[in-house]
Design a protein around this motif. Structure first.
Motif, PDB file in Angstrom:
ATOM      1  N   TRP A  89       0.850  -1.267   0.151  1.00 32.95           N
ATOM      2  CA  TRP A  89      -0.054  -0.100  -0.131  1.00 32.95           C
ATOM      3  C   TRP A  89       0.824   1.254   0.078  1.00 32.95           C
ATOM      4  O   TRP A  89       0.485   2.178  -0.569  1.00 32.95           O
ATOM      5  CB  TRP A  89      -0.845  -0.100   1.201  1.00 32.95           C
ATOM      6  CG  TRP A  89      -0.273   0.332   2.427  1.00 32.95           C
ATOM      7  CD1 TRP A  89       0.256  -0.791   3.368  1.00 32.95           C
ATOM      8  CD2 TRP A  89      -0.151   1.405   3.353  1.00 32.95           C
ATOM      9  NE1 TRP A  89       0.651  -0.058   4.557  1.00 32.95           N
ATOM     10  CE2 TRP A  89       0.626   1.024   4.523  1.00 32.95           C
ATOM     11  CE3 TRP A  89      -0.214   2.763   2.841  1.00 32.95           C
ATOM     12  CZ2 TRP A  89       0.916   2.163   5.239  1.00 32.95           C
ATOM     13  CZ3 TRP A  89       0.035   3.653   3.633  1.00 32.95           C
ATOM     14  CH2 TRP A  89       0.565   3.427   5.036  1.00 32.95           C
ATOM     15  N   SER A  91       3.817   1.717  -1.566  1.00 37.76           N
ATOM     16  CA  SER A  91       4.151   1.934  -2.656  1.00 37.76           C
ATOM     17  C   SER A  91       3.069   2.748  -3.714  1.00 37.76           C
ATOM     18  O   SER A  91       3.331   3.518  -4.576  1.00 37.76           O
ATOM     19  CB  SER A  91       5.038   0.563  -3.443  1.00 37.76           C
ATOM     20  OG  SER A  91       3.955  -0.164  -3.711  1.00 37.76           O
ATOM     21  N   VAL A  92       1.976   2.247  -3.473  1.00 34.50           N
ATOM     22  CA  VAL A  92       0.927   2.570  -4.161  1.00 34.50           C
ATOM     23  C   VAL A  92       0.606   4.067  -3.992  1.00 34.50           C
ATOM     24  O   VAL A  92       0.627   4.894  -4.866  1.00 34.50           O
ATOM     25  CB  VAL A  92      -0.678   1.858  -3.977  1.00 34.50           C
ATOM     26  CG1 VAL A  92      -1.708   2.578  -4.691  1.00 34.50           C
ATOM     27  CG2 VAL A  92      -0.251   0.232  -4.462  1.00 34.50           C
ATOM     28  N   VAL A  93       0.562   4.438  -2.484  1.00 31.64           N
ATOM     29  CA  VAL A  93       0.447   5.782  -2.155  1.00 31.64           C
ATOM     30  C   VAL A  93       1.500   6.597  -2.755  1.00 31.64           C
ATOM     31  O   VAL A  93       1.267   7.867  -3.263  1.00 31.64           O
ATOM     32  CB  VAL A  93       0.512   5.701  -0.547  1.00 31.64           C
ATOM     33  CG1 VAL A  93       0.407   7.391  -0.102  1.00 31.64           C
ATOM     34  CG2 VAL A  93      -0.742   5.113   0.055  1.00 31.64           C
ATOM     35  N   MET A 150       3.369   6.269  -5.482  1.00 30.98           N
ATOM     36  CA  MET A 150       3.099   6.469  -6.899  1.00 30.98           C
ATOM     37  C   MET A 150       2.227   7.301  -7.091  1.00 30.98           C
ATOM     38  O   MET A 150       2.163   8.246  -8.223  1.00 30.98           O
ATOM     39  CB  MET A 150       2.731   5.142  -7.587  1.00 30.98           C
ATOM     40  CG  MET A 150       4.014   4.331  -7.752  1.00 30.98           C
ATOM     41  SD  MET A 150       3.798   2.860  -8.714  1.00 30.98           S
ATOM     42  CE  MET A 150       3.092   1.674  -7.650  1.00 30.98           C
ATOM     43  N   LEU A 151       1.022   7.440  -6.348  1.00 30.48           N
ATOM     44  CA  LEU A 151      -0.002   8.425  -6.427  1.00 30.48           C
ATOM     45  C   LEU A 151       0.554   9.876  -6.070  1.00 30.48           C
ATOM     46  O   LEU A 151       0.348  10.900  -6.781  1.00 30.48           O
ATOM     47  CB  LEU A 151      -1.110   8.212  -5.387  1.00 30.48           C
ATOM     48  CG  LEU A 151      -2.071   6.999  -5.756  1.00 30.48           C
ATOM     49  CD1 LEU A 151      -3.218   6.699  -4.698  1.00 30.48           C
ATOM     50  CD2 LEU A 151      -2.607   7.298  -6.938  1.00 30.48           C
ATOM     51  N   ILE A 152       1.361   9.990  -5.063  1.00 25.81           N
ATOM     52  CA  ILE A 152       2.260  11.350  -4.599  1.00 25.81           C
ATOM     53  C   ILE A 152       2.990  11.624  -5.903  1.00 25.81           C
ATOM     54  O   ILE A 152       2.929  12.882  -6.186  1.00 25.81           O
ATOM     55  CB  ILE A 152       2.793  11.293  -3.346  1.00 25.81           C
ATOM     56  CG1 ILE A 152       2.061  11.126  -2.279  1.00 25.81           C
ATOM     57  CG2 ILE A 152       3.988  12.237  -3.289  1.00 25.81           C
ATOM     58  CD1 ILE A 152       2.532  10.834  -1.037  1.00 25.81           C
ATOM     59  N   GLY A 209       2.339  11.003  -9.068  1.00 29.36           N
ATOM     60  CA  GLY A 209       1.465  11.566  -9.995  1.00 29.36           C
ATOM     61  C   GLY A 209       1.178  12.797  -9.826  1.00 29.36           C
ATOM     62  O   GLY A 209       0.732  13.641 -10.487  1.00 29.36           O
ATOM     63  N   LEU A 210       0.870  13.152  -8.246  1.00 30.07           N
ATOM     64  CA  LEU A 210       0.295  14.552  -8.252  1.00 30.07           C
ATOM     65  C   LEU A 210       1.325  15.536  -8.320  1.00 30.07           C
ATOM     66  O   LEU A 210       1.065  16.461  -8.752  1.00 30.07           O
ATOM     67  CB  LEU A 210      -0.064  14.403  -6.386  1.00 30.07           C
ATOM     68  CG  LEU A 210      -0.345  15.838  -5.903  1.00 30.07           C
ATOM     69  CD1 LEU A 210      -1.887  16.295  -6.366  1.00 30.07           C
ATOM     70  CD2 LEU A 210      -0.243  15.867  -4.365  1.00 30.07           C
ATOM     71  N   ILE A 249       7.749   7.661  -8.912  1.00 29.83           N
ATOM     72  CA  ILE A 249       6.947   6.399  -9.568  1.00 29.83           C
ATOM     73  C   ILE A 249       8.104   5.577  -9.890  1.00 29.83           C
ATOM     74  O   ILE A 249       7.646   4.362  -9.556  1.00 29.83           O
ATOM     75  CB  ILE A 249       6.329   6.830 -10.576  1.00 29.83           C
ATOM     76  CG1 ILE A 249       5.220   7.940 -10.173  1.00 29.83           C
ATOM     77  CG2 ILE A 249       5.565   5.823 -11.480  1.00 29.83           C
ATOM     78  CD1 ILE A 249       4.281   8.884 -11.316  1.00 29.83           C
ATOM     79  N   ASN A 270       8.987   3.514  -6.752  1.00 32.69           N
ATOM     80  CA  ASN A 270       8.096   2.758  -5.886  1.00 32.69           C
ATOM     81  C   ASN A 270       7.430   1.683  -6.956  1.00 32.69           C
ATOM     82  O   ASN A 270       6.415   0.997  -6.389  1.00 32.69           O
ATOM     83  CB  ASN A 270       7.258   3.614  -5.563  1.00 32.69           C
ATOM     84  CG  ASN A 270       7.610   4.331  -4.194  1.00 32.69           C
ATOM     85  OD1 ASN A 270       7.932   3.849  -3.379  1.00 32.69           O
ATOM     86  ND2 ASN A 270       7.857   5.686  -4.407  1.00 32.69           N
TER      87      ASN A 270
END
Lengths: 163, 373
Positions: free
Chosen positions: B18, B20-22, B24-26, B28-29, B52, B55
Motif C-alpha cells: 500500500w 508504494s501505491v500511495v 506512486m499517487l504522490i 502522480g500528484l 513513481i 516505488n
C-alpha cells in the motif's frame, strides 16, 4: 521639467531640463537630442554676473523670456543654475518617463488617443517582469517617442500628453 | 506450471504494497502540479517521475547498480549536483540592483530569520539537532541550498525537504501577499522610493564575486562550496570573456543536472521512509518557515522605514527571502496593487539578490553550528 529660453547672439534657443535625481539631469536640446548631465559641483566664481531677474515658476508654456546678457557664446549649454529644478517625476505631468531601465514591450495607445486615468499606456519589461505603465490622469496622447523593442534607461521619455 | 514459476512471473503484482501505491499517487500528484499548474515543473516533474519509478515493485532502478541510485550516489550524497546548479544560478543572477543600492544587504539578512525560528520550533517538536537544522533550511527558500545542507546533516530527509522547498517556492506568489498585507498599512505600501540608475563599472561587477567569495569563505568556511560556485558563475557572466561557458552553465549544464537531481531526489521517496508523520511535520514547518521569513523581512523593512524617516517601503523587506527573482516580482505586484504608479522593482531586486547570497551564508552558518564536515 523646466524650460529655459535663452538668447545667444540674437538667436533664441530653448532647452528643457529634467531632474532625474538631485544631481542628475536630462537636457532636451532643440534638435531632439537628449544629453545626460551630472552636476558634480557648482560655485560662484569671482565677479559672477549670473543674476537672472526673471519670474520663475510660471506655467510651462508661458513664454517667460529670460535674458542672459553678456554671456560668452559657447558656454550656454546645459548648466542648470542650481539643484532646484525639481518637478515631481512625471507624476500627473506631461510626460511618462521610464521608472526603471528595461525594454518597451508594447505600446497600447496611439497618438491622438484620449486616455483615462488608470489606462495602460505601455508595457515595460524590466528584470524579466512585465510592468504596465498607466496614465496618471485623463489626457490626450501628443506623441510617443518610444516604440516596441526599445531599450530604455531610467528617466527616458516614453510618451507625452498634450498639456 | 509449477507454483514457483507462477510466483516468479507474478512477482510484480505480489510485491505491491500500500505504501508504494500511495507513493506512486504522490508522484502522480507532483507531475500533475508540474503539468497543470506549472509549479516549478523543471524539478517537480522529474521528482514525480523518480518517485513513481522508485516505488514500482522490485524496481531495478534503485539499489545496487540501479540508474537512480547511481545518480543519487554520484550527485546528491556528495553534494555535487546542487553545487553545479549554483554555477548556473550565478551565471543568471544580475547583482547590479544590489550594487546600486548596497544597503539592501540588511534586508537579505533579515529574510533569513525564519530559518532559525523554524529550527527552534522543530527542536521543540522532537526532531534531533541535525534534522531540525535541515528543516529550518527550508526557510532559506532556495532549492539547491536546502538540498546541500540537508544532504549533509540529514540525508534521510532530503526527499521531503526538497519537495517542500520547491513546492512552496512555486507558491511564493500565494504565500507572501497575505503576510505582507497583514503587517503593513496602506500608507506604507504606497511609499514611493526614488530610483537613480547608477552605472556600475565592469570592474566593480567583476571584483564583487571575487571579494564576496573570499570574505564569506574566510568568515564562514562551510559556505565556501555554495558561495564559491554561485560567484564563479557570476564572475564568468560579468567577465564577458567566457560567454560559451556562461551560456553552458546557465543552460545545458544546469538543465542536465536539474534532470539528474530531480530523478535522484525522487528516488529517495520510498514509501516506507516517506509515509511517516515526520514528513507531514516537515511540510508544515517548511510552510511556516516561508511565513516567518516573509514576516521578519517585512518587519525589518518597517524598521528601516522608521530610520529613514518614512521613505522606505517596507514591502521590499519581503524580497530579502531569496527565491530570486520571484519574491521581488511579488513585492512589485503588491506595491502597484496599492498605487499603479509605484515602481519599486529595482529596489526589491537588490534586496532579492542580497537574499540569495544571505541564504547561502545562512546555510553555511547552520552547518558550522552543527559542526558538520
Amino acid at each position: 521639467m523646466r524650460r529655459y529660453n535663452l538668447r545667444i547672439n540674437e538667436n533664441d534657443h530653448t532647452i528643457d531640463v529634467e531632474e532625474l535625481a538631485r544631481d542628475t539631469f536630462t537636457v532636451h536640446l532643440e534638435d531632439g537630442r537628449l544629453v545626460d548631465v551630472v552636476l558634480t559641483d557648482h560655485q560662484d566664481l569671482a565677479q559672477a554676473v549670473i543674476a537672472p531677474r526673471l519670474e520663475i515658476g510660471q506655467p510651462r508654456l508661458a513664454p517667460a523670456t529670460p535674458m542672459v546678457r553678456d554671456l560668452p557664446t559657447a558656454s550656454a549649454s546645459a548648466a542648470p543654475p542650481a539643484r532646484r529644478a525639481a518637478v515631481g517625476r512625471a507624476s500627473g505631468g506631461k510626460s511618462v518617463l521610464a521608472p526603471m531601465p528595461g525594454v518597451v514591450l508594447n505600446v497600447e495607445v496611439s497618438v491622438g488617443a484620449t486616455v483615462q486615468r488608470g489606462q495602460t499606456l505601455l508595457v515595460l519589461e524590466a528584470m524579466k517582469m512585465k510592468n504596465e505603465l498607466k496614465a496618471e490622469r485623463d489626457a490626450v496622447v501628443a506623441s510617443i517617442p518610444a516604440t516596441a523593442g526599445d531599450q530604455v534607461k531610467h528617466g527616458d521619455v516614453l510618451l507625452e500628453f498634450e498639456s | 506450471m509449477s507454483p514457483e514459476t507462477l510466483a516468479q512471473l507474478l512477482q510484480g503484482i505480489t510485491n505491491i504494497t500500500w505504501q508504494s501505491v500511495v507513493m506512486m499517487l504522490i508522484g502522480g500528484l507532483l507531475i500533475l502540479l508540474a503539468v497543470v499548474k506549472e509549479y516549478e515543473p523543471l524539478l517537480l516533474l522529474p521528482i514525480g517521475a523518480g518517485a513513481i519509478l522508485t516505488n514500482l515493485p522490485l524496481s531495478p532502478l534503485v539499489g545496487e547498480g540501479g540508474m537512480l541510485s547511481i545518480l543519487y550516489n554520484v550527485g546528491v550524497s556528495n553534494e555535487l549536483f546542487p553545487l553545479i546548479i549554483f554555477i548556473g544560478i550565478g551565471a543568471l543572477t544580475d547583482f547590479g540592483p544590489l550594487l546600486e543600492n548596497p544597503k539592501m544587504v540588511l534586508l537579505g539578512a533579515a529574510g533569513q530569520f525564519g530559518i532559525f525560528l523554524t529550527l527552534i520550533l522543530a527542536l521543540l517538536l522532537g526532531f534531533n539537532r541535525s534534522e531540525a537544522a535541515s528543516i529550518g533550511i527550508i526557510g532559506a527558500i532556495d532549492g539547491p541550498t536546502s538540498i546541500y545542507v540537508s544532504g549533509i546533516l540529514a540525508p534521510h530527509l532530503v526527499g521531503p525537504i526538497t519537495v517542500a522547498a520547491y513546492s512552496y517556492m512555486a507558491l511564493v506568489p500565494l504565500i507572501m501577499p497575505p503576510v505582507m498585507r497583514l503587517l503593513t498599512t496602506k500608507a506604507e505600501r504606497s511609499i514611493k522610493m526614488p530610483y537613480t540608475q547608477r552605472e556600475i563599472s565592469q570592474r566593480t561587477r567583476i571584483l564583487f564575486p571575487i571579494i564576496v567569495t573570499v570574505a564569506v569563505g574566510i568568515a564562514v568556511p562551510f559556505a565556501t562550496p555554495l558561495i564559491g560556485m554561485l560567484m564563479l558563475g557570476n564572475l564568468m557572466r560579468e567577465s564577458k570573456v567566457v560567454e560559451r561557458l556562461t551560456h553552458a552553465s546557465a543552460n545545458e549544464l544546469a538543465n542536465v543536472v536539474t534532470l539528474f537531481l530531480g530523478l535522484a531526489i525522487g528516488s529517495t521517496m520510498k514509501g516506507v521512509d516517506f509515509l511517516q508523520l515526520g514528513t507531514l511535520a516537515i511540510l508544515g514547518l517548511g510552510l511556516l518557515a516561508f511565513f516567518l521569513d516573509t514576516a521578519t523581512g517585512v518587519l525589518f523593512g518597517k524598521l528601516m522605514n522608521v530610520f529613514s524617516g518614512g521613505k522606505f517601503n517596507p514591502l521590499i523587506g519581503a524580497a530579502g527571502i531569496s527565491a530570486f527573482p520571484m519574491a521581488a516580482r511579488v513585492v512589485q505586484k503588491e506595491a502597484s496593487r496599492e498605487d499603479f504608479s509605484n515602481f519599486i522593482l529595482m529596489h526589491a531586486m537588490g534586496a532579492n539578490a542580497a537574499g540569495q547570497v544571505a541564504s547561502v551564508i545562512a546555510g553555511g552558518v547552520l552547518l558550522a553550528l552543527m559542526g558538520a564536515g
